[in-house]
Design a protein around this motif. Structure first.
Motif, PDB file in Angstrom:
ATOM      1  N   PRO A  49      39.191  35.746  40.995  1.00 27.93           N
ATOM      2  CA  PRO A  49      39.531  35.035  39.746  1.00 27.93           C
ATOM      3  C   PRO A  49      39.843  35.992  38.601  1.00 27.93           C
ATOM      4  CG  PRO A  49      37.654  34.004  40.808  1.00 27.93           C
ATOM      5  CD  PRO A  49      37.902  35.283  41.542  1.00 27.93           C
ATOM      6  N   MET A  50      39.069  37.075  38.480  1.00 23.28           N
ATOM      7  CA  MET A  50      39.298  38.047  37.413  1.00 23.28           C
ATOM      8  C   MET A  50      40.613  38.800  37.620  1.00 23.28           C
ATOM      9  SD  MET A  50      35.447  39.614  36.896  1.00 23.28           S
ATOM     10  CE  MET A  50      34.989  39.505  38.631  1.00 23.28           C
ATOM     11  N   LEU A  51      40.898  39.167  38.860  1.00 21.95           N
ATOM     12  CA  LEU A  51      42.142  39.892  39.145  1.00 21.95           C
ATOM     13  C   LEU A  51      43.366  39.017  38.897  1.00 21.95           C
ATOM     14  CD1 LEU A  51      41.103  41.797  42.399  1.00 21.95           C
ATOM     15  CD2 LEU A  51      41.318  42.734  40.089  1.00 21.95           C
ATOM     16  N   THR A  52      43.275  37.761  39.300  1.00 21.48           N
ATOM     17  CA  THR A  52      44.403  36.844  39.092  1.00 21.48           C
ATOM     18  C   THR A  52      44.623  36.593  37.606  1.00 21.48           C
ATOM     19  OG1 THR A  52      43.879  35.755  41.197  1.00 21.48           O
ATOM     20  CG2 THR A  52      45.367  34.602  39.724  1.00 21.48           C
ATOM     21  N   ALA A  53      43.536  36.468  36.852  1.00 17.97           N
ATOM     22  CA  ALA A  53      43.657  36.269  35.403  1.00 17.97           C
ATOM     23  C   ALA A  53      44.282  37.491  34.738  1.00 17.97           C
ATOM     24  CB  ALA A  53      42.275  35.988  34.799  1.00 17.97           C
ATOM     25  N   GLU A  54      43.977  38.665  35.250  1.00 18.02           N
ATOM     26  CA  GLU A  54      44.473  39.911  34.646  1.00 18.02           C
ATOM     27  C   GLU A  54      45.911  40.212  35.024  1.00 18.02           C
ATOM     28  OE1 GLU A  54      44.270  43.402  32.338  1.00 18.02           O
ATOM     29  OE2 GLU A  54      42.834  41.768  32.474  1.00 18.02           O
ATOM     30  N   PHE A  55      46.261  39.986  36.303  1.00 16.57           N
ATOM     31  CA  PHE A  55      47.564  40.446  36.791  1.00 16.57           C
ATOM     32  C   PHE A  55      48.521  39.324  37.213  1.00 16.57           C
ATOM     33  CE2 PHE A  55      44.483  43.872  37.879  1.00 16.57           C
ATOM     34  CZ  PHE A  55      44.988  44.842  37.022  1.00 16.57           C
ATOM     35  N   GLY A  56      48.035  38.098  37.280  1.00 14.55           N
ATOM     36  CA  GLY A  56      48.894  36.997  37.692  1.00 14.55           C
ATOM     37  C   GLY A  56      48.901  36.803  39.200  1.00 14.55           C
ATOM     38  N   ARG A  57      49.562  35.745  39.643  1.00 10.89           N
ATOM     39  CA  ARG A  57      49.553  35.368  41.053  1.00 10.89           C
ATOM     40  C   ARG A  57      50.449  36.254  41.912  1.00 10.89           C
ATOM     41  NH1 ARG A  57      46.774  31.017  42.065  1.00 10.89           N
ATOM     42  NH2 ARG A  57      47.766  30.728  44.096  1.00 10.89           N
ATOM     43  N   LYS A  58      51.222  37.123  41.284  1.00  4.35           N
ATOM     44  CA  LYS A  58      52.105  38.027  42.044  1.00  4.35           C
ATOM     45  C   LYS A  58      51.321  39.021  42.900  1.00  4.35           C
ATOM     46  CE  LYS A  58      52.660  41.079  37.998  1.00  4.35           C
ATOM     47  NZ  LYS A  58      51.971  40.200  37.043  1.00  4.35           N
ATOM     48  N   ILE A  59      50.027  39.178  42.632  1.00  8.65           N
ATOM     49  CA  ILE A  59      49.213  40.116  43.415  1.00  8.65           C
ATOM     50  C   ILE A  59      48.555  39.441  44.619  1.00  8.65           C
ATOM     51  CG2 ILE A  59      48.724  41.540  41.397  1.00  8.65           C
ATOM     52  CD1 ILE A  59      45.800  40.272  41.570  1.00  8.65           C
ATOM     53  N   LEU A  60      48.828  38.141  44.797  1.00  7.97           N
ATOM     54  CA  LEU A  60      48.178  37.402  45.877  1.00  7.97           C
ATOM     55  C   LEU A  60      49.014  37.416  47.153  1.00  7.97           C
ATOM     56  CD1 LEU A  60      46.906  34.222  43.983  1.00  7.97           C
ATOM     57  CD2 LEU A  60      45.668  36.347  44.456  1.00  7.97           C
ATOM     58  N   SER A  61      48.333  37.541  48.289  1.00  7.52           N
ATOM     59  CA  SER A  61      48.985  37.362  49.581  1.00  7.52           C
ATOM     60  C   SER A  61      49.102  35.856  49.836  1.00  7.52           C
ATOM     61  CB  SER A  61      48.155  38.021  50.681  1.00  7.52           C
ATOM     62  OG  SER A  61      46.919  37.342  50.815  1.00  7.52           O
ATOM     63  N   PRO A  62      49.849  35.433  50.863  1.00  6.84           N
ATOM     64  CA  PRO A  62      49.999  33.992  51.130  1.00  6.84           C
ATOM     65  C   PRO A  62      48.672  33.246  51.301  1.00  6.84           C
ATOM     66  CG  PRO A  62      51.641  35.212  52.355  1.00  6.84           C
ATOM     67  CD  PRO A  62      50.732  36.233  51.730  1.00  6.84           C
ATOM     68  N   ASN A  63      47.635  33.945  51.783  1.00 11.52           N
ATOM     69  CA  ASN A  63      46.354  33.253  51.998  1.00 11.52           C
ATOM     70  C   ASN A  63      45.413  33.340  50.795  1.00 11.52           C
ATOM     71  OD1 ASN A  63      45.392  35.844  52.055  1.00 11.52           O
ATOM     72  ND2 ASN A  63      44.423  35.702  54.072  1.00 11.52           N
ATOM     73  N   GLY A  64      45.899  33.934  49.703  1.00 12.05           N
ATOM     74  CA  GLY A  64      45.097  33.975  48.486  1.00 12.05           C
ATOM     75  C   GLY A  64      44.257  35.224  48.298  1.00 12.05           C
ATOM     76  N   ALA A  65      44.322  36.156  49.251  1.00 10.57           N
ATOM     77  CA  ALA A  65      43.612  37.428  49.109  1.00 10.57           C
ATOM     78  C   ALA A  65      44.456  38.387  48.269  1.00 10.57           C
ATOM     79  CB  ALA A  65      43.341  38.031  50.483  1.00 10.57           C
ATOM     80  N   LEU A  66      43.870  39.521  47.913  1.00 10.85           N
ATOM     81  CA  LEU A  66      44.627  40.537  47.190  1.00 10.85           C
ATOM     82  C   LEU A  66      45.668  41.152  48.120  1.00 10.85           C
ATOM     83  CD1 LEU A  66      44.978  42.339  44.628  1.00 10.85           C
ATOM     84  CD2 LEU A  66      43.365  43.936  45.694  1.00 10.85           C
ATOM     85  N   ASP A  67      46.920  41.184  47.666  1.00 16.63           N
ATOM     86  CA  ASP A  67      47.995  41.856  48.395  1.00 16.63           C
ATOM     87  C   ASP A  67      47.968  43.322  47.976  1.00 16.63           C
ATOM     88  OD1 ASP A  67      50.410  42.971  49.254  1.00 16.63           O
ATOM     89  OD2 ASP A  67      51.490  41.078  49.056  1.00 16.63           O
ATOM     90  N   ALA A  69      49.456  45.992  49.063  1.00 12.23           N
ATOM     91  CA  ALA A  69      50.753  46.663  48.925  1.00 12.23           C
ATOM     92  C   ALA A  69      51.403  46.311  47.586  1.00 12.23           C
ATOM     93  CB  ALA A  69      51.670  46.280  50.077  1.00 12.23           C
ATOM     94  N   ALA A  70      51.337  45.036  47.218  1.00 12.32           N
ATOM     95  CA  ALA A  70      51.906  44.606  45.935  1.00 12.32           C
ATOM     96  C   ALA A  70      51.158  45.249  44.774  1.00 12.32           C
ATOM     97  CB  ALA A  70      51.848  43.086  45.826  1.00 12.32           C
ATOM     98  N   MET A  71      49.829  45.326  44.883  1.00 13.58           N
ATOM     99  CA  MET A  71      49.021  45.940  43.837  1.00 13.58           C
ATOM    100  C   MET A  71      49.344  47.420  43.705  1.00 13.58           C
ATOM    101  SD  MET A  71      46.473  44.664  41.877  1.00 13.58           S
ATOM    102  CE  MET A  71      46.957  45.530  40.385  1.00 13.58           C
ATOM    103  N   ARG A  72      49.537  48.079  44.850  1.00 17.57           N
ATOM    104  CA  ARG A  72      49.870  49.506  44.848  1.00 17.57           C
ATOM    105  C   ARG A  72      51.215  49.752  44.163  1.00 17.57           C
ATOM    106  NH1 ARG A  72      48.289  50.505  49.798  1.00 17.57           N
ATOM    107  NH2 ARG A  72      50.292  50.068  50.767  1.00 17.57           N
ATOM    108  N   GLN A  73      52.189  48.897  44.443  1.00 18.00           N
ATOM    109  CA  GLN A  73      53.504  49.052  43.825  1.00 18.00           C
ATOM    110  C   GLN A  73      53.424  48.864  42.311  1.00 18.00           C
ATOM    111  OE1 GLN A  73      56.322  50.143  45.225  1.00 18.00           O
ATOM    112  NE2 GLN A  73      55.133  50.407  47.109  1.00 18.00           N
ATOM    113  N   LEU A  74      52.646  47.905  41.866  1.00 14.14           N
ATOM    114  CA  LEU A  74      52.464  47.698  40.429  1.00 14.14           C
ATOM    115  C   LEU A  74      51.828  48.917  39.770  1.00 14.14           C
ATOM    116  CD1 LEU A  74      51.128  44.010  40.246  1.00 14.14           C
ATOM    117  CD2 LEU A  74      53.335  44.842  39.418  1.00 14.14           C
TER     118      LEU A  74
END
Length: 207
Positions: A49-67, A69-74
């Motif tokens: 919840p804290m990560l999604t609030a901070e970075f948005g849903r773009k960091i989520l994998s399809p199942n709702g976990a932290l992606d 690879a996407a986080m690393r690119q950001l």
């Protein structure tokens, strides 16, 4: 906290997990900061919840976990993002790892922290620090084979970590991982005996 805590660290691809497993085989406890981070960032993880609030849903994998690879690119695109991520995760990881060290029943605990040197705080929590070391060229080769990354991608990750020299400067002990598992196992067995002796000395001094 367990009577004796050994901080274990090393760069990406150095073989930290292999060395940690060998210590466990000798009878040590293990508290793994990376494993805790993964627990926190699964789909229903405490930190999500804290990560999604901070970075948005773009960091989520399809199942709702932290992606990851996407986080690393950001983080590569904006260095401040790495600091924001760590400000959320590190206090929780520190709290949980401290609790698990305290609950450990083994003679001593290996506290495996990939960014131990970078954090600047784990020296106060560790009686001893052991660094897993190998040539940087071998780190790159291993991560490319393991994760399917390019050499440039691996080097970019390494550039965000402490240098080999910085890690060696804080080391009380070094496990050289540039050969086969037998060589590593022999080093771990020697260190295990030493840690048992040091733990006994600490107990005696505290009585």
């Amino acid at each position: 906290m367990s009577q004796y805590v050994v901080g274990l660290t090393g760069g990406i691809g150095s073989g930290k997990s292999t060395v940690a497993e060998l210590f466990v085989e000798q009878g040590a406890g293990l508290v793994d900061a990376d494993a805790i981070a993964r627990e926190l960032t699964v789909a229903d993880g405490v930190a999500m919840p804290m990560l999604t609030a901070e970075f948005g849903r773009k960091i989520l994998s399809p199942n709702g976990a932290l992606d990851r690879a996407a986080m690393r690119q950001l983080a590569f695109a904006d260095p401040s993002i790495k600091n924001r991520l760590e400000c959320i995760l590190h206090p929780i990881i520190r709290k949980i790892s401290t609790e698990r060290c305290r609950a450990a029943t083994e003679p001593y605990v290996i506290l495996a922290v990939p960014l131990l040197v970078e954090s600047g705080t784990y020296r106060d929590r560790c009686d001893r620090i052991v660094v897993v070391d190998c040539p940087e060229s071998l780190q790159i080769e291993r991560v490319m084979a393991r994760n399917g990354m390019s050499a440039e991608e691996v080097k970019a990750i390494m550039a965000t970590q402490a240098t080999r020299q910085q890690r060696l400067l804080v080391a009380d002990d070094v496990v050289v991982n540039d050969a086969d598992k037998t060589k590593i196992s022999e080093q771990v067995k020697m260190l295990h005996s030493n840690y048992l002796a040091l733990m006994a000395e600490k107990l005696k001094a505290s009585c």
